[in-house]
Design a protein around this motif. Structure first.
Motif, mmCIF file in Angstrom:
data_model
loop_
_atom_site.group_PDB
_atom_site.id
_atom_site.type_symbol
_atom_site.label_atom_id
_atom_site.label_comp_id
_atom_site.label_asym_id
_atom_site.label_seq_id
_atom_site.Cartn_x
_atom_site.Cartn_y
_atom_site.Cartn_z
ATOM 1 N N ARG A 130 5.929 2.825 -3.992
ATOM 2 C CA ARG A 130 5.451 2.849 -5.381
ATOM 3 C C ARG A 130 4.365 1.783 -5.485
ATOM 4 N NH1 ARG A 130 7.149 5.164 -9.730
ATOM 5 N NH2 ARG A 130 9.241 5.533 -8.908
ATOM 6 N N PHE A 131 3.222 2.175 -6.011
ATOM 7 C CA PHE A 131 2.091 1.265 -6.172
ATOM 8 C C PHE A 131 2.000 0.789 -7.607
ATOM 9 C CE2 PHE A 131 1.105 3.076 -2.192
ATOM 10 C CZ PHE A 131 0.136 2.300 -1.576
ATOM 11 N N ARG A 132 1.520 -0.429 -7.776
ATOM 12 C CA ARG A 132 1.253 -0.980 -9.102
ATOM 13 C C ARG A 132 -0.060 -1.746 -9.013
ATOM 14 N NH1 ARG A 132 5.720 -3.973 -9.975
ATOM 15 N NH2 ARG A 132 4.718 -5.939 -9.463
ATOM 16 N N GLU A 133 -1.007 -1.348 -9.828
ATOM 17 C CA GLU A 133 -2.321 -2.000 -9.879
ATOM 18 C C GLU A 133 -2.962 -2.105 -8.495
ATOM 19 O OE1 GLU A 133 -1.733 -5.672 -12.018
ATOM 20 O OE2 GLU A 133 -1.034 -4.613 -13.803
ATOM 21 N N GLY A 134 -2.839 -1.028 -7.718
ATOM 22 C CA GLY A 134 -3.489 -0.953 -6.416
ATOM 23 C C GLY A 134 -2.755 -1.630 -5.270
ATOM 24 N N ASP A 136 1.378 11.275 -5.120
ATOM 25 C CA ASP A 136 1.425 11.800 -6.477
ATOM 26 C C ASP A 136 1.515 10.615 -7.424
ATOM 27 O OD1 ASP A 136 1.570 13.659 -8.588
ATOM 28 O OD2 ASP A 136 3.755 13.562 -8.580
ATOM 29 N N ALA A 137 0.532 10.494 -8.279
ATOM 30 C CA ALA A 137 0.474 9.388 -9.247
ATOM 31 C C ALA A 137 0.612 8.052 -8.522
ATOM 32 C CB ALA A 137 1.516 9.573 -10.341
ATOM 33 N N ASP A 138 1.645 7.250 -8.846
ATOM 34 C CA ASP A 138 1.789 5.929 -8.225
ATOM 35 C C ASP A 138 2.714 5.942 -7.013
ATOM 36 O OD1 ASP A 138 4.169 6.318 -9.586
ATOM 37 O OD2 ASP A 138 4.266 4.275 -10.369
ATOM 38 N N LEU A 139 3.126 7.136 -6.559
ATOM 39 C CA LEU A 139 4.000 7.251 -5.392
ATOM 40 C C LEU A 139 3.236 7.770 -4.178
ATOM 41 C CD1 LEU A 139 7.238 8.823 -6.919
ATOM 42 C CD2 LEU A 139 6.865 6.443 -6.243
ATOM 43 N N ALA A 195 -6.964 6.278 -2.839
ATOM 44 C CA ALA A 195 -7.024 4.822 -2.712
ATOM 45 C C ALA A 195 -5.703 4.272 -2.178
ATOM 46 C CB ALA A 195 -7.359 4.185 -4.057
ATOM 47 N N ASN A 196 -4.582 4.800 -2.671
ATOM 48 C CA ASN A 196 -3.275 4.337 -2.203
ATOM 49 C C ASN A 196 -3.082 4.661 -0.721
ATOM 50 O OD1 ASN A 196 -2.773 3.420 -4.777
ATOM 51 N ND2 ASN A 196 -1.360 5.059 -5.307
ATOM 52 N N LYS A 197 -3.528 5.830 -0.297
ATOM 53 C CA LYS A 197 -3.437 6.190 1.120
ATOM 54 C C LYS A 197 -4.249 5.208 1.963
ATOM 55 C CE LYS A 197 -2.634 11.161 0.692
ATOM 56 N NZ LYS A 197 -3.172 12.503 0.972
ATOM 57 N N SER A 198 -5.422 4.870 1.502
ATOM 58 C CA SER A 198 -6.270 3.927 2.220
ATOM 59 C C SER A 198 -5.623 2.551 2.319
ATOM 60 C CB SER A 198 -7.635 3.823 1.531
ATOM 61 O OG SER A 198 -8.444 2.905 2.209
ATOM 62 N N VAL A 199 -4.997 2.102 1.240
ATOM 63 C CA VAL A 199 -4.298 0.812 1.235
ATOM 64 C C VAL A 199 -3.190 0.827 2.281
ATOM 65 C CG1 VAL A 199 -2.708 -0.648 -0.101
ATOM 66 C CG2 VAL A 199 -4.850 0.147 -1.126
#
Length: 120
Positions: A99-103, A70-73, A4-8
């Motif tokens: 660093r991601f927080r809540e998407g 990895d995780a939120d990074l 999901a983070n990669k997609s964002v």
């Protein structure tokens, strides 16, 4: 979460490459911390917006060659080309650690190295 983070990040990067600063910032937290390692840290979405309007007066062109999550990074490695107000291009290699927080993207540590005309 990693997927999901990669997609964002991919969607946010597409927005900025199209000159859509607000589209990019919609994927960021209000308290975004943007650090250009060895240079400056910009704090807050409004400050990043002001910086982008100048630094990205013409949309940057970039290529992401690798993403590692990895995780939120999320780390993105690639090259970016930015034109200044006079139309002169500057090409750089970069490694961005988000660093991601809540998407949403909450913190950036950008490691950027200028490339000479001969290449890498």
């Amino acid at each position: 979460m990693s997927k999901a983070n990669k997609s964002v990040l991919e969607t946010a990067n597409k927005a900025i490459s199209e000159g859509d600063i607000e589209g990019f910032l919609s994927f960021c937290t209000q308290d975004l911390e943007w650090t250009m390692v060895g240079e400056e840290t910009i704090e807050g979405k409004d400050a990043v917006r002001r910086w982008m309007k100048t630094a990205y007066a013409q949309p940057p062109r970039f290529t992401v060659t690798d993403m590692v999550a990895d995780a939120d990074l999320l780390t993105a490695i690639g090259e970016i080309e930015v034109k200044d107000a006079h139309g002169r291009s500057a090409r750089s290699a970069y490694c961005d650690v988000w660093r991601f927080r809540e998407g949403k993207m909450a913190q950036l540590r950008a490691f950027v190295v200028g490339l000479n005309e001969q290449g890498r």
